[in-house]
Design an enzyme around this catalytic site. Sequence first.
Site, mmCIF file in Angstrom:
data_model
loop_
_atom_site.group_PDB
_atom_site.id
_atom_site.type_symbol
_atom_site.label_atom_id
_atom_site.label_comp_id
_atom_site.label_asym_id
_atom_site.label_seq_id
_atom_site.Cartn_x
_atom_site.Cartn_y
_atom_site.Cartn_z
ATOM 1 N N ASP A 8 -4.434 1.374 8.240
ATOM 2 C CA ASP A 8 -3.762 2.077 9.333
ATOM 3 C C ASP A 8 -4.650 3.238 9.791
ATOM 4 O O ASP A 8 -5.806 3.392 9.351
ATOM 5 C CB ASP A 8 -2.334 2.507 8.935
ATOM 6 C CG ASP A 8 -2.287 3.695 7.970
ATOM 7 O OD1 ASP A 8 -3.356 4.210 7.572
ATOM 8 O OD2 ASP A 8 -1.165 4.105 7.608
ATOM 9 N N CYS A 65 -3.736 2.414 3.338
ATOM 10 C CA CYS A 65 -2.988 3.329 4.213
ATOM 11 C C CYS A 65 -3.108 4.713 3.584
ATOM 12 O O CYS A 65 -4.075 4.971 2.851
ATOM 13 C CB CYS A 65 -1.539 2.867 4.415
ATOM 14 S SG CYS A 65 -0.485 2.888 2.961
ATOM 15 N N THR A 67 -1.166 6.278 1.308
ATOM 16 C CA THR A 67 -0.934 6.229 -0.144
ATOM 17 C C THR A 67 -1.255 4.872 -0.758
ATOM 18 O O THR A 67 -1.357 4.771 -1.989
ATOM 19 C CB THR A 67 0.553 6.503 -0.437
ATOM 20 O OG1 THR A 67 1.315 5.513 0.281
ATOM 21 C CG2 THR A 67 0.960 7.901 0.003
ATOM 22 N N HIS A 98 -4.226 -10.913 -14.838
ATOM 23 C CA HIS A 98 -2.869 -11.286 -15.260
ATOM 24 C C HIS A 98 -1.973 -11.729 -14.104
ATOM 25 O O HIS A 98 -1.125 -12.589 -14.296
ATOM 26 C CB HIS A 98 -2.172 -10.099 -15.938
ATOM 27 C CG HIS A 98 -2.769 -9.740 -17.264
ATOM 28 N ND1 HIS A 98 -2.189 -8.832 -18.116
ATOM 29 C CD2 HIS A 98 -3.904 -10.161 -17.888
ATOM 30 C CE1 HIS A 98 -2.934 -8.706 -19.207
ATOM 31 N NE2 HIS A 98 -3.985 -9.496 -19.082
ATOM 32 N N HIS A 134 0.516 -16.344 -18.048
ATOM 33 C CA HIS A 134 0.373 -15.678 -16.749
ATOM 34 C C HIS A 134 0.779 -16.627 -15.617
ATOM 35 O O HIS A 134 1.448 -16.221 -14.665
ATOM 36 C CB HIS A 134 -1.055 -15.190 -16.558
ATOM 37 C CG HIS A 134 -1.459 -14.171 -17.584
ATOM 38 N ND1 HIS A 134 -0.689 -13.051 -17.846
ATOM 39 C CD2 HIS A 134 -2.514 -14.111 -18.423
ATOM 40 C CE1 HIS A 134 -1.265 -12.343 -18.801
ATOM 41 N NE2 HIS A 134 -2.366 -12.966 -19.177
HETATM 42 C C1 RB5 Z 1 1.062 7.332 7.743
HETATM 43 O O1 RB5 Z 1 1.095 8.668 8.081
HETATM 44 C C2 RB5 Z 1 1.485 7.160 6.294
HETATM 45 O O2 RB5 Z 1 2.849 7.249 6.181
HETATM 46 C C3 RB5 Z 1 0.983 5.833 5.773
HETATM 47 O O3 RB5 Z 1 -0.385 5.777 5.884
HETATM 48 C C4 RB5 Z 1 1.274 5.472 4.328
HETATM 49 O O4 RB5 Z 1 0.944 6.529 3.467
HETATM 50 C C5 RB5 Z 1 2.575 4.905 4.023
HETATM 51 O O5 RB5 Z 1 2.856 4.453 2.905
#
Ligand code: RB5
Length: 148
Positions: A8, A65, A67, A98, A134
């Site tokens: 993203d 993204c 996180t 696994h 597995h």
């Molecule tokens: C975008 O700002 C953020 O929410 C996205 O990149 C991500 O961290 C969502 O899980």
Amino acid sequence: MKVGISNDHSAVDLKNSVLAHLKEKGYEVINYGTDTTDAYDYPLAGSKLAKAIQNEEVDLGIAICGTGVGISIACNKHKGIRACCCSEATSARLSREHNDANILCFGARVVSNELANDIVDAFLKTEFSNGERHKRRIKQISEIEYIG
Ligand code: RB5
């Protein structure tokens, strides 16, 4: 091996760094992510990559993204996709060994460029162990997909 990568808007720089690393290592890479910082929602970025795995355009995927969490949730809504969100190399290696994970996710707000390269290397160089226990557990996961 063909690798797909998607991201993203929060992960353009890290995506480019990982892309350069993969190309240096000789992987063929297809970029499904955004290349600008204009808002690009992670479910769309994850879904594009998941479909590319389903269609066998690429063998394995990397999804980034902020996180790694949102994009992994989106990827895992697709049948046959086993996406793992990893912030260190051991989990990435074991997710292949696994769980036969086919998409590796991590967060641009969580890992450095160097750590991301280590995580990616561990994921891509590890094969599924093919162990009976597995395989049984992965089959149980796909059965859940049918139950809904
Ligand atoms: C975008 O700002 C953020 O929410 C996205 O990149 C991500 O961290 C969502 O899980």
